[in-house]
Scaffold this motif. Structure first.
Motif, PDB file in Angstrom:
ATOM      1  N   LEU A   1      -6.967  -3.671   5.394  1.00 29.09           N
ATOM      2  CA  LEU A   1      -6.503  -4.856   4.653  1.00 29.09           C
ATOM      3  C   LEU A   1      -7.600  -5.911   4.563  1.00 29.09           C
ATOM      4  N   GLU A   2      -8.423  -5.987   5.599  1.00 29.85           N
ATOM      5  CA  GLU A   2      -9.398  -7.066   5.667  1.00 29.85           C
ATOM      6  C   GLU A   2     -10.437  -6.989   4.554  1.00 29.85           C
ATOM      7  N   VAL A   3     -10.958  -5.810   4.252  1.00 33.13           N
ATOM      8  CA  VAL A   3     -12.058  -5.757   3.275  1.00 33.13           C
ATOM      9  C   VAL A   3     -11.750  -5.024   1.983  1.00 33.13           C
ATOM     10  N   SER A   4     -10.635  -4.300   1.928  1.00 33.51           N
ATOM     11  CA  SER A   4     -10.495  -3.396   0.781  1.00 33.51           C
ATOM     12  C   SER A   4      -9.930  -4.063  -0.460  1.00 33.51           C
ATOM     13  N   ASP A   5     -10.326  -3.504  -1.618  1.00 30.64           N
ATOM     14  CA  ASP A   5      -9.735  -3.901  -2.882  1.00 30.64           C
ATOM     15  C   ASP A   5      -8.588  -2.966  -3.233  1.00 30.64           C
ATOM     16  N   ARG A   6      -8.601  -1.809  -2.629  1.00 27.15           N
ATOM     17  CA  ARG A   6      -7.615  -0.805  -2.977  1.00 27.15           C
ATOM     18  C   ARG A   6      -7.392   0.082  -1.757  1.00 27.15           C
ATOM     19  N   ILE A   7      -6.158   0.478  -1.540  1.00 29.08           N
ATOM     20  CA  ILE A   7      -5.861   1.334  -0.401  1.00 29.08           C
ATOM     21  C   ILE A   7      -5.101   2.562  -0.867  1.00 29.08           C
ATOM     22  N   THR A   8      -5.606   3.738  -0.467  1.00 26.41           N
ATOM     23  CA  THR A   8      -4.858   4.975  -0.720  1.00 26.41           C
ATOM     24  C   THR A   8      -4.356   5.473   0.620  1.00 26.41           C
ATOM     25  N   ILE A   9      -3.092   5.851   0.674  1.00 24.28           N
ATOM     26  CA  ILE A   9      -2.525   6.273   1.953  1.00 24.28           C
ATOM     27  C   ILE A   9      -2.259   7.770   1.930  1.00 24.28           C
ATOM     28  N   LEU A  10      -2.754   8.448   2.956  1.00 24.17           N
ATOM     29  CA  LEU A  10      -2.539   9.887   3.088  1.00 24.17           C
ATOM     30  C   LEU A  10      -1.589  10.146   4.254  1.00 24.17           C
TER      31      LEU A  10
ATOM     32  N   LYS B   1      -1.166  14.800   2.056  1.00 25.86           N
ATOM     33  CA  LYS B   1      -0.753  14.400   0.715  1.00 25.86           C
ATOM     34  C   LYS B   1      -1.065  12.917   0.478  1.00 25.86           C
ATOM     35  N   ASN B   2      -1.336  12.607  -0.805  1.00 22.61           N
ATOM     36  CA  ASN B   2      -1.490  11.214  -1.194  1.00 22.61           C
ATOM     37  C   ASN B   2      -0.083  10.643  -1.360  1.00 22.61           C
ATOM     38  N   VAL B   3       0.302   9.692  -0.477  1.00 20.98           N
ATOM     39  CA  VAL B   3       1.676   9.210  -0.533  1.00 20.98           C
ATOM     40  C   VAL B   3       1.772   7.810  -1.127  1.00 20.98           C
ATOM     41  N   GLY B   4       0.652   7.265  -1.569  1.00 17.90           N
ATOM     42  CA  GLY B   4       0.760   5.964  -2.210  1.00 17.90           C
ATOM     43  C   GLY B   4      -0.590   5.326  -2.409  1.00 17.90           C
ATOM     44  N   GLU B   5      -0.703   4.520  -3.484  1.00 13.38           N
ATOM     45  CA  GLU B   5      -1.948   3.804  -3.715  1.00 13.38           C
ATOM     46  C   GLU B   5      -1.601   2.368  -4.025  1.00 13.38           C
ATOM     47  N   LEU B   6      -2.297   1.433  -3.388  1.00 14.09           N
ATOM     48  CA  LEU B   6      -2.051   0.016  -3.625  1.00 14.09           C
ATOM     49  C   LEU B   6      -3.292  -0.610  -4.219  1.00 14.09           C
TER      50      LEU B   6
ATOM     51  N   ASP C   1       5.186   2.401   6.907  1.00 12.08           N
ATOM     52  CA  ASP C   1       6.190   3.410   6.575  1.00 12.08           C
ATOM     53  C   ASP C   1       5.566   4.577   5.828  1.00 12.08           C
ATOM     54  N   LEU C   2       4.663   4.240   4.899  1.00 14.51           N
ATOM     55  CA  LEU C   2       4.008   5.300   4.142  1.00 14.51           C
ATOM     56  C   LEU C   2       3.153   6.175   5.051  1.00 14.51           C
ATOM     57  N   MET C   3       2.433   5.515   5.973  1.00  9.97           N
ATOM     58  CA  MET C   3       1.522   6.252   6.849  1.00  9.97           C
ATOM     59  C   MET C   3       2.260   7.219   7.769  1.00  9.97           C
ATOM     60  N   PHE C   4       3.360   6.723   8.328  1.00  6.51           N
ATOM     61  CA  PHE C   4       4.001   7.506   9.377  1.00  6.51           C
ATOM     62  C   PHE C   4       5.326   8.120   8.939  1.00  6.51           C
TER      63      PHE C   4
ATOM     64  N   PRO D   1       9.940   5.361  14.166  1.00  7.69           N
ATOM     65  CA  PRO D   1      10.325   4.087  14.775  1.00  7.69           C
ATOM     66  C   PRO D   1       9.162   3.487  15.586  1.00  7.69           C
ATOM     67  N   PRO D   2       9.049   2.161  15.588  1.00  8.93           N
ATOM     68  CA  PRO D   2       7.945   1.542  16.324  1.00  8.93           C
ATOM     69  C   PRO D   2       8.120   1.747  17.828  1.00  8.93           C
TER      70      PRO D   2
END
Lengths: 356, 528, 312
Positions: free
Chosen positions: B222-231, B235-240, B259-262, B266-267
């Motif tokens: 979150l600190e440096v990225s312009d875009r995040i893809t979550i695997l 599988k690619n489960v989302g792109e922000l 949620d996407l990552m895991f 539950p925490p």
């Protein structure tokens, strides 16, 4: 045992068979290039060694030192201790046995005489093995180089010994005194084969049980798989290494005693049958599997013998057997590669979901 | 560059066509299977010019494989890669470099015995006789934003981890790479060094370089990225995109990514532990000094007193003597000076097997290279350290039925996914192997358990299992020495925390006194 | 004994030592290239024997010493490429492979020699011209020994300098060292790992073949099966003693060359030592030297470890 594990158990046998076939094929090409008839040559090689009962018993006699040497090599190689010094250990063991046996013959009864002479052989082998072993654990010197160097030293040392201090003054050639026929290894009842063969079979069996059933064997196996792991598991790696090399060398020395007490009756200068590399090739073809060593020892013994017959009657130099051995080792290495590749392809085909 | 006409027609980017002007690399439908694992399962990823693109996912999600495909280390089974509008065939690192894709691997790819400048020019086209002076001059002109405080002739093995990473980046930039892949670049760095690294990355971005940041750390992404893809699970489960990331501090955004990552795990509850009662020390180290493998001083005059049930976390950048310290405690490395006592009995340099008998066990970080025999069975590996003991050995003979029973019991107790006790260890996943190793050590009923990076490279479920097991073991009275470069883990678990730097223990903190920033500085040897 | 024969003897001894050092030096330099690139070639002995036979065979049939040397070199290259194919491409265990080549080389040359010549031992009638370096060759004792040698001997010395330069100052040398130390890093940097390793082992094989051919063609003028008597293994140890630096390898080769020629030298001078003891010297000396100098040297990082991309 399910089908799959049966296949994987039999694979090494099949591939060793292919390895041998490939070596013979290349050998045949070589023979034809030199204008010799390979079929005829192989016929001589096989029929003389297998066809007659004389050939079979000769093969079994020659098999004894190969079995004993291989038992020792199994211990060392399974522990990843590269004992290439079998030839030197064999010679020193044979030389000591050749010195001790004639002195004891007649002085004490046969059984203790043979026993002590064999022990002299074992000690001789160990004496030659302990040097590279200590150099390895004390100074970190690779045993491959040192054991090979010790081979050459052994050749010169033993031939000097039988020229000088240990020479039989009665005869001209440099050799030790001859052990009278009555004091050699007795035959196995109802056969012309001396009991060295039994010693060899027992040696292999002992090594098999050592690795199957003892903690010592387990530790040697771990050492052979990865010395770092052995250290991590609290095993005394230096001690294990020395023991592996010592036992291996002891067996080589015993093989030397076997040849002196069972076949030659004395130790001659500049005699070097060179079982080391043959044993090396056969133990690898048997995939370091103790029991498979037995049939392979028979096969190699048969080759060595057939090689001599080929040299005499088909005019094919004895070196041809070395060529076959070298080719088998090369093809063995290729075979391991092929098996690994096939196994990987097999595993890749199995779908799975578990990551990590 | 090449004509972009082709891109517009072929792009699959959902974000719209004005965006596709900037597309540099597209990976489409990438699938890669390894024996027993589908590492990448139809992944699509788009890299744009001058962006920092984080690929986020937990360990085992397939990030590294995806990156290795782009860098030419691994060939995909399916899928295509389009670079600057043209389908590209990347079969080797050389191909990737030719397409101006450079990679900074997690385990650095510098040759330790070569100098900085030799490492930089290695593999670049040059004449037969090396012209190192010229290369040096070129490099100095480029150095601008980099601070390398050492001469370029220094052998790389003398550099710190942070410096080595800078050489790695320098190496790829020197070749004019337009896309820079960084695999977990912060995992070996201290918080201060991470800040410096991000500075460098933003500088490169400003020069128009595209950066792909592979990480499992959400905050950093979150600190440096312009875009995040979550695997997740290959599988690619989302792109922000930038728009979605605008509300950076939004708790909801974070929750969504987690949620996407895991997949909605539950925490973990972080229940506090009771204070350790004042009691005589179980394990005490006094002035321990030990040499490393190269004969340098690795541990210097370290003293420690640990009480029963205590979890002592050792923070530090890798290679500051933690491993050597662990080995000294475990009896695996000689202490050249100092004393180790257990329950008042001196056991200094008693050797591994005596240490195990006394009750000290060690979970090594090198699971396959040191702690186990990968070609051996599960059962073999589970008795590796107890092979001399009853019931596994009786009068020097192995008792195979006891060995099998032991394996069955531990497999069950530690919920190991293994087909049976005689399965080859190497066929198991990393998480299951670590469970087995932990099971083996705990079965020895230790008084002291030394763990070196016990969760490194594991998936989250196993990480939690391992941490819970450690905590439960401590509750039973075992002293736990927890060595880790994951500060979060140390802060979450330890009763006390020590920071190692350059072989010395710089400071120790009670858990409630410890804060991330102070420890981060100390890890760099900066005292505040 | 007068002073003049002693002087002549010393010159002869020194000269013999230098000649005896040549095959060791060539083989060890080749091994240096191979090992620096991460390949442990234990088949040196077999490759040398093959070179010796090939050189002998061609020289006998062409009456040209140079053709013989070239043949030895070529045979060595073929072995090198075979070793490379098996060890690099098929990732075969290099210790087993090396010993296999040792057996095969010895067997094949013995087999061919006996098949072709039976019990005869033909000798070569070729010689390589000796070149005297003006002025230097006139220096007493040392001069004739050092500076009145066959051209090949000088070329070998030059090879030491060339090897040293290539390894430390050229792109090939840099890539070679990187490949032997950390092949993954080299690969990631765009170095063609396999190509460099193939080149290195081809050089290693070539030098081993040349070393063998020197022995049969230039030094002894005949071939006997097994004539290298362990020189290949001595060369491997010299490489280790020399810590993969051509200059140090040179010193090591000279040392063991002298030990080998000592046997002949002492016999000539009539010192009553059993020949067996003198023959043992190089092998014993080597073990001693290893104990004193080599213990726990840092081997090239990836020595004898095959490289496979995408797997570490």
């Amino acid at each position: 045992m399910n089908r799959r594990s049966f296949v994987s158990a039999i694979t090494p046998v099949i591939s060793s068979g292919l390895v041998i076939a490939a070596a013979f094929l290349v050998g045949a090409i070589l023979l034809s290039l030199l204008g010799k008839n390979p079929l005829q040559a192989y016929h001589v090689l096989i029929s003389r060694g297998l066809g007659s009962s004389f050939g079979v018993s000769e093969t079994l006699i020659k098999m004894a030192p190969l079995l004993i040497v291989s038992a020792g090599l199994l211990i060392a190689l399974k522990a990843s201790v590269w004992n290439i010094g079998v030839d030197g250990q064999f010679l020193v063991g044979a030389c000591l046995a050749g010195v001790v046996a004639p002195k004891l013959a007649g002085a004490i009864p046969l059984v203790p005489m043979l026993f002590i002479s064999a022990l002299a052989g074992v000690l001789g082998g160990m004496l030659w093995g302990v040097i590279p072993a200590l150099l390895k654990v004390r100074y970190g010197l690779n045993e491959i180089i040192t054991t090979i160097m010790m081979n050459y030293v052994a050749v010169y040392l033993t031939s000097w010994l039988v020229k000088g201090p240990f020479k039989d003054p009665q005869v001209v050639p440099p050799q030790t005194a001859v052990v009278p026929e009555a004091f050699r290894l007795p035959p196995i009842p109802f056969t012309p084969v001396h009991i060295g063969l039994l010693v060899g079979l027992i040696a292999v069996l002992v090594v098999y049980l050592l690795f199957r059933n003892t903690t010592f064997g387990f530790k040697l196996w771990v050492l052979g798989q990865n010395p770092r792991t052995a250290i991590h598991a609290g095993m005394r790696v230096s001690r294990l290494t020395v023991l592996a090399l010592l036992l291996s060398a002891g067996f080589a020395g015993l093989a030397g005693a076997n040849d002196v007490l069972g076949v030659k009756g004395m130790f001659q200068g500049e005699w070097n049958p060179g079982y080391g590399l043959t044993g090396f090739a056969l133990v690898f073809l048997a995939r370091l599997d103790s029991l498979w060593v037995v049939p392979f020892a028979y096969f190699f013994s048969f080759l060595l013998l057939g090689g001599e017959i080929m040299a005499r009657s088909a005019n094919i130099p004895v070196y041809f057997v070395d060529v076959l051995e070298g080719l088998m080792l090369v093809f063995f290495a290729v075979g391991v590669y092929l098996e690994r590749t096939l196994a990987e392809r097999d595993r890749r085909r199995v779908p799975a979901t578990q990551g990590g | 560059m090449t004509s972009r006409a082709g891109i517009d027609s072929s792009t699959t980017d959902k974000a719209g066509s004005q965006d596709s002007q900037n597309v540099l690399v597209e990976m489409r439908g990438i699938t890669k299977r390894f024996p027993g694992v589908v590492a990448n399962d139809g992944i699509t990823l788009t890299i744009r010019r001058g962006e920092i693109h984080a690929v986020l996912g937990e360990n085992g999600a397939g990030k590294t494989t995806l990156m290795n495909i782009l860098s030419g280390m691994v060939c995909p089974d399916e899928g295509t890669i389009v670079i600057r509008g043209q389908e590209a065939n990347i079969e080797s690192p050389q191909d990737a470099l030719r397409h101006r894709i450079g990679t900074v691997y997690q385990h650095f790819t510098l040759v330790p015995n070569l100098s900085i400048i030799e490492n930089v020019v290695l593999g670049t086209p040059s004449r037969f006789v090396l012209a190192l002076n010229q290369a040096e001059q070129r490099l100095r002109e480029m150095l601008g934003g980099f601070e390398l405080t050492v001469p370029l002739q220094t052998q790389v093995r003398h550099l710190s981890i942070g410096q080595q990473q800078r050489v790695e980046i320098l190496k790829v930039v020197f070749r004019g790479s337009e896309v820079l892949l960084l695999d977990e670049p912060t995992s070996v760095l201290t918080p201060v060094e991470v800040k410096e690294l991000f500075g460098i990355l933003l500088g490169l971005k400003a020069q128009g370089v595209s950066l792909v940041l592979i990480t499992h750390k959400l905050e950093e992404a979150l600190e440096v990225s312009d875009r995040i893809t979550i695997l997740r699970q290959g599988k690619n489960v989302g792109e922000l995109g930038p728009a979605a990331l605008a509300g950076k501090d939004d708790v909801e955004l974070k929750q969504r990514i987690v949620d996407l990552m895991f997949g909605g795990l539950p925490p973990q509850e972080n229940g506090g532990r009771a204070k350790i009662a004042a009691a005589p020390a179980v394990l005490s180290l006094r002035d321990i000094t030990a040499l490393g493998d190269r004969g340098t001083l690795a541990v210097q005059e370290m003293s420690l007193e640990l009480r029963a049930s205590e979890i002592f976390g050792i923070a530090g950048v890798d290679g500051n003597g933690q491993k050597e310290l662990a080995e000294v405690i475990a009896g695996q490395r000689l202490a050249v000076k100092g004393r180790v006592t257990l329950d008042g009995v001196e056991i200094t340099n008693c050797g591994t097997s005596a240490a195990v008998k006394a009750g000290i066990v060690y979970v090594s970080d090198d699971r396959l290279g040191e702690a186990s025999v990968p070609a051996g069975s599960v059962a073999d590996n589970l008795v590796l350290k107890a092979i001399d003991r009853a019931p596994f050995s009786k009068r020097a003979m192995l008792n195979w039925s006891a060995i099998q029973a032991n394996a069955l019991r531990l497999i069950h107790e530690f919920e190991v996914k293994a087909p049976g006790p005689w399965t080859r260890l190497s066929t198991l996943s990393g998480g299951n192997i670590q469970k087995l190793l932990l099971a083996r050590e705990l079965a020895l009923q230790p008084k002291v358990l030394v763990c070196n990076k016990p969760t490194h490279g594991l998936d989250l479920k196993t990480v939690r299992f391992v941490l819970q097991t450690l905590r439960a073991q401590a509750d039973k009275g075992t002293v736990i020495v927890l060595i880790s470069s994951e500060l979060d883990e140390i802060l979450a678990l330890s009763d006390r925390i020590g920071v190692m730097y350059n072989g010395r223990l710089l400071a120790t903190f009670e858990r409630d006194e410890a804060d991330l920033e102070t420890i981060g500085h100390l890890m760099l040897g900066v005292r505040i | 004994m007068s002073a003049v024969p002693l002087e002549g003897f010393t010159t002869a001894l020194l000269s013999a030592a230098l000649i005896a050092a040549v095959p060791l030096l060539l083989a060890a330099l080749g091994e240096t290239f191979a090992e620096q690139a991460g390949l442990l070639n234990l088949g040196l002995e077999g490759m040398m024997l093959t070179g010796a036979f090939a050189g002998f065979f061609v020289a006998l049939n062409t009456n040209s010493a140079y053709a013989g040397l070239a043949a030895g070199l070529g045979a060595g290259v073929l072995w090198g490429l075979l070793f490379g194919f098996l060890a690099i491409s098929l990732r075969v265990d290099q210790v087993i492979l090396g010993l296999a080549i040792t057996i095969l080389g010895a067997g094949l040359t013995g087999f061919l020699f006996r098949s072709l010549y039976g019990a005869r031992f033909p000798t070569l009638d070729v010689s390589l011209p000796k070149v005297a370096i003006p002025l230097l060759a006139e220096v007493p004792i040392v001069g004739p020994a050092l500076f009145r040698q066959q051209v090949v001997v000088y070329l070998t010395w030059a090879l030491v300098v060339v090897s040293s330069f290539v390894l430390s100052r050229t792109r090939f040398g840099l890539e070679l060292r990187a490949v032997g130390e950390h092949p993954f890093a080299a690969d990631a940097a765009g170095v063609k790992v396999f190509r460099i390793r193939y080149l290195a082992i081809a050089i290693g094989g070539a030098m081993a073949g040349l070393a063998g051919a020197f022995l049969s063609v230039a030094d002894l003028n005949f071939f006997v099966p097994g004539m290298t008597v362990g020189q290949g293994f001595i060369a491997i140890a010299i490489t280790m003693l020399g810590k993969w630096k051509p200059g140090r390898v040179f010193v090591g080769a000279l040392l063991f060359g002298s030990l080998r020629s000592l046997a002949t030298g002492l016999q000539v001078v009539g010192v009553a030592v059993q020949p067996e003891f003198i023959l043992m010297l190089p092998y014993l000396g080597l073990i001693v030297a290893l104990v004193l100098l080599a213990g726990r040297t840092a081997l090239p990082g990836a020595l004898a470890i095959p490289y496979e991309r995408g797997r570490r």
